[in-house]
Scaffold this motif. Structure first.
Motif, PDB file in Angstrom:
ATOM      1  N   SER A 125       0.851  -1.183   0.000  1.00 46.10           N
ATOM      2  CA  SER A 125       0.000   0.000   0.000  1.00 46.10           C
ATOM      3  C   SER A 125       0.888   1.234   0.000  1.00 46.10           C
ATOM      4  N   ALA A 126       0.601   2.145  -0.894  1.00 43.10           N
ATOM      5  CA  ALA A 126       1.397   3.366  -0.987  1.00 43.10           C
ATOM      6  C   ALA A 126       0.627   4.523  -0.366  1.00 43.10           C
ATOM      7  N   LEU A 127       1.119   5.024   0.779  1.00 42.03           N
ATOM      8  CA  LEU A 127       0.659   6.277   1.335  1.00 42.03           C
ATOM      9  C   LEU A 127       1.703   7.327   0.983  1.00 42.03           C
ATOM     10  N   PRO A 128       1.375   8.596   1.032  1.00 39.98           N
ATOM     11  CA  PRO A 128       2.382   9.614   0.701  1.00 39.98           C
ATOM     12  C   PRO A 128       3.651   9.436   1.527  1.00 39.98           C
ATOM     13  N   GLY A 129       4.744   9.063   0.861  1.00 38.51           N
ATOM     14  CA  GLY A 129       6.032   8.897   1.513  1.00 38.51           C
ATOM     15  C   GLY A 129       6.263   7.537   2.148  1.00 38.51           C
ATOM     16  N   TYR A 130       5.259   6.657   2.160  1.00 40.16           N
ATOM     17  CA  TYR A 130       5.363   5.366   2.835  1.00 40.16           C
ATOM     18  C   TYR A 130       4.954   4.228   1.904  1.00 40.16           C
ATOM     19  N   ASP A 131       5.674   3.124   2.004  1.00 41.19           N
ATOM     20  CA  ASP A 131       5.248   1.857   1.401  1.00 41.19           C
ATOM     21  C   ASP A 131       5.013   0.879   2.536  1.00 41.19           C
ATOM     22  N   ILE A 132       3.837   0.257   2.559  1.00 44.10           N
ATOM     23  CA  ILE A 132       3.468  -0.633   3.660  1.00 44.10           C
ATOM     24  C   ILE A 132       2.966  -1.948   3.075  1.00 44.10           C
ATOM     25  N   ARG A 133       3.690  -3.007   3.350  1.00 45.90           N
ATOM     26  CA  ARG A 133       3.354  -4.324   2.817  1.00 45.90           C
ATOM     27  C   ARG A 133       2.716  -5.179   3.915  1.00 45.90           C
ATOM     28  N   ALA A 134       1.605  -5.818   3.597  1.00 42.65           N
ATOM     29  CA  ALA A 134       0.963  -6.775   4.497  1.00 42.65           C
ATOM     30  C   ALA A 134       1.488  -8.167   4.173  1.00 42.65           C
ATOM     31  N   VAL A 135       2.009  -8.846   5.182  1.00 36.11           N
ATOM     32  CA  VAL A 135       2.612 -10.169   4.992  1.00 36.11           C
ATOM     33  C   VAL A 135       1.953 -11.155   5.948  1.00 36.11           C
ATOM     34  N   ALA A 136       1.556 -12.297   5.441  1.00 34.62           N
ATOM     35  CA  ALA A 136       0.855 -13.289   6.255  1.00 34.62           C
ATOM     36  C   ALA A 136       1.735 -13.803   7.386  1.00 34.62           C
ATOM     37  N   VAL A 137       1.111 -13.978   8.561  1.00 34.52           N
ATOM     38  CA  VAL A 137       1.735 -14.659   9.690  1.00 34.52           C
ATOM     39  C   VAL A 137       0.783 -15.767  10.135  1.00 34.52           C
ATOM     40  N   ASP A 138       1.193 -16.551  11.116  1.00 40.86           N
ATOM     41  CA  ASP A 138       0.408 -17.723  11.518  1.00 40.86           C
ATOM     42  C   ASP A 138      -0.159 -17.530  12.918  1.00 40.86           C
ATOM     43  N   HIS A 139      -1.445 -17.175  12.965  1.00 42.54           N
ATOM     44  CA  HIS A 139      -2.130 -16.981  14.247  1.00 42.54           C
ATOM     45  C   HIS A 139      -3.437 -17.776  14.226  1.00 42.54           C
ATOM     46  N   THR A 140      -4.197 -17.710  15.314  1.00 44.83           N
ATOM     47  CA  THR A 140      -5.425 -18.502  15.406  1.00 44.83           C
ATOM     48  C   THR A 140      -6.575 -17.923  14.594  1.00 44.83           C
ATOM     49  N   VAL A 141      -6.429 -16.687  14.154  1.00 48.77           N
ATOM     50  CA  VAL A 141      -7.387 -16.035  13.268  1.00 48.77           C
ATOM     51  C   VAL A 141      -6.606 -15.462  12.094  1.00 48.77           C
ATOM     52  N   PRO A 142      -7.272 -15.104  10.997  1.00 48.94           N
ATOM     53  CA  PRO A 142      -6.534 -14.497   9.885  1.00 48.94           C
ATOM     54  C   PRO A 142      -5.738 -13.286  10.357  1.00 48.94           C
ATOM     55  N   ALA A 143      -4.460 -13.247  10.006  1.00 51.01           N
ATOM     56  CA  ALA A 143      -3.583 -12.201  10.534  1.00 51.01           C
ATOM     57  C   ALA A 143      -2.443 -11.916   9.566  1.00 51.01           C
ATOM     58  N   VAL A 144      -1.985 -10.686   9.613  1.00 49.98           N
ATOM     59  CA  VAL A 144      -0.806 -10.273   8.851  1.00 49.98           C
ATOM     60  C   VAL A 144       0.097  -9.459   9.761  1.00 49.98           C
ATOM     61  N   GLY A 145       1.357  -9.351   9.356  1.00 49.57           N
ATOM     62  CA  GLY A 145       2.259  -8.366   9.913  1.00 49.57           C
ATOM     63  C   GLY A 145       2.478  -7.299   8.861  1.00 49.57           C
ATOM     64  N   ASP A 160       0.574 -10.580  16.286  1.00 50.12           N
ATOM     65  CA  ASP A 160       0.589 -11.867  16.990  1.00 50.12           C
ATOM     66  C   ASP A 160       0.885 -12.984  16.003  1.00 50.12           C
ATOM     67  N   THR A 161       1.812 -13.863  16.367  1.00 52.14           N
ATOM     68  CA  THR A 161       2.134 -14.985  15.487  1.00 52.14           C
ATOM     69  C   THR A 161       2.793 -16.101  16.274  1.00 52.14           C
ATOM     70  N   GLY A 162       2.567 -17.298  15.810  1.00 50.33           N
ATOM     71  CA  GLY A 162       3.377 -18.428  16.226  1.00 50.33           C
ATOM     72  C   GLY A 162       4.491 -18.610  15.214  1.00 50.33           C
ATOM     73  N   PRO A 163       5.159 -19.751  15.229  1.00 49.72           N
ATOM     74  CA  PRO A 163       6.173 -20.021  14.213  1.00 49.72           C
ATOM     75  C   PRO A 163       5.610 -19.798  12.813  1.00 49.72           C
ATOM     76  N   THR A 164       6.352 -19.077  11.994  1.00 47.53           N
ATOM     77  CA  THR A 164       5.884 -18.699  10.664  1.00 47.53           C
ATOM     78  C   THR A 164       7.071 -18.687   9.717  1.00 47.53           C
ATOM     79  N   ASP A 165       6.854 -18.382   8.442  1.00 48.46           N
ATOM     80  CA  ASP A 165       7.953 -18.423   7.471  1.00 48.46           C
ATOM     81  C   ASP A 165       8.000 -17.212   6.555  1.00 48.46           C
ATOM     82  N   GLU A 166       6.902 -16.908   5.884  1.00 52.49           N
ATOM     83  CA  GLU A 166       6.914 -15.882   4.851  1.00 52.49           C
ATOM     84  C   GLU A 166       7.392 -14.537   5.381  1.00 52.49           C
ATOM     85  N   PHE A 167       7.003 -14.175   6.578  1.00 44.14           N
ATOM     86  CA  PHE A 167       7.335 -12.858   7.115  1.00 44.14           C
ATOM     87  C   PHE A 167       8.836 -12.626   7.165  1.00 44.14           C
ATOM     88  N   TRP A 168       9.576 -13.674   7.525  1.00 39.02           N
ATOM     89  CA  TRP A 168      11.022 -13.511   7.718  1.00 39.02           C
ATOM     90  C   TRP A 168      11.764 -13.241   6.421  1.00 39.02           C
TER      91      TRP A 168
END
Length: 252
Positions: A125-145, A160-168
């Motif tokens: 997502s591009a806000l003025p001056g910022y780029d913000i990426r949503a990346v999946a993490v592994d929680h008990t409900v749908p969640a991103v970092g 909130d996340t347990g062991p995850t992979d894509e975010f790293w």
């Protein structure tokens, strides 16, 4: 990039506030704490809130912020960014006219206090001056970092996340990583069941990163176990790591 820690605990308790991280005074990562810390003028500066997931401790301050804005008769809209599942949950269970007024239609539909903006996981997502990426993490409900880039600096926040992979895959050598550790090592079974991390689990997760971030800021400890988690973090003897406390401010 300025980072202000409004709250960083895994529960509400005397001296401990739910998670909320204010970036450059106007962009909020999660919203467990707002009005109990920020002055009226500071609240009015918030224009964008990026929510990681729909659990109450990460969204609980948004309704009060909306109420403060409309009571003050300010004609401004706060955009709440989240993946579609989170927006649906907030609409159905929070801003539903029963638990709280539907501030996406107040004071009117053309200029509401709250506007939801759906995010696509993996997209930027591009806000003025910022780029913000949503990346999946592994929680008990749908969640991103979120991966926030601005002015040549990059901040990552797992939520909130347990062991995850894509975010790293997105945090090699960045300026700062905010990552959760909710439970002490002795409670690893509960951490895994509820999809959170302990210090030992975090150590394994950090091993998935090619080059560690310059700062690793630990959030979401359960207040009852704060001292134990602090000792376990210290035992890692890693200069990059710091257990957060509410009210901390960083210049990245």
């Amino acid at each position: 990039m300025k980072l202000r820690v409004l709250g960083s605990a895994g529960a509400e308790f005397p001296g401990f506030r739910p998670p909320a991280f204010l970036v450059d005074d106007h962009l909020l990562l999660d919203a467990g704490t707002i009005g109990s810390v920020l002055t009226a003028e500071e609240q009015w500066k918030i224009r964008h809130i990026f929510v990681t997931h729909a659990h109450l401790d990460h969204i609980r301050a948004i309704p009060a912020l909306a109420d403060n804005i409309i009571v003050r008769n300010l004609r401004q809209t706060v955009v709440v960014h989240a993946i579609p599942e989170v927006i649906a949950a907030m609409g159905e269970h929070l801003f539903n006219g029963v638990i709280w007024p539907d501030f996406t239609t107040l004071p009117d539909r053309d200029a509401p206090v709250i506007s939801f903006h759906p995010l696509e996981t993996g997209a930027v997502s591009a806000l003025p001056g910022y780029d913000i990426r949503a990346v999946a993490v592994d929680h008990t409900v749908p969640a991103v970092g979120y991966i926030v880039s601005h002015g040549g600096k990059t901040l990552a926040y797992t939520g909130d996340t347990g062991p995850t992979d894509e975010f790293w895959r997105h945090v090699d050598g960045i300026d700062a990583l905010i990552v959760e550790v909710s439970f002490p090592n002795s409670m690893e079974a509960l951490a895994l069941t509820t999809k959170h991390l302990t210090t030992s689990l975090l150590q394994t997760e950090l091993g998935k990163i090619g080059k560690l971030p310059r700062r690793i800021l630990i959030t979401h400890p359960k207040p009852h176990y704060y001292d134990t988690i602090s000792r376990e973090i210290d035992s890692l003897a890693m200069k990059e790591i710091e257990l957060l406390h509410d009210g901390a401010v960083f210049e990245l």
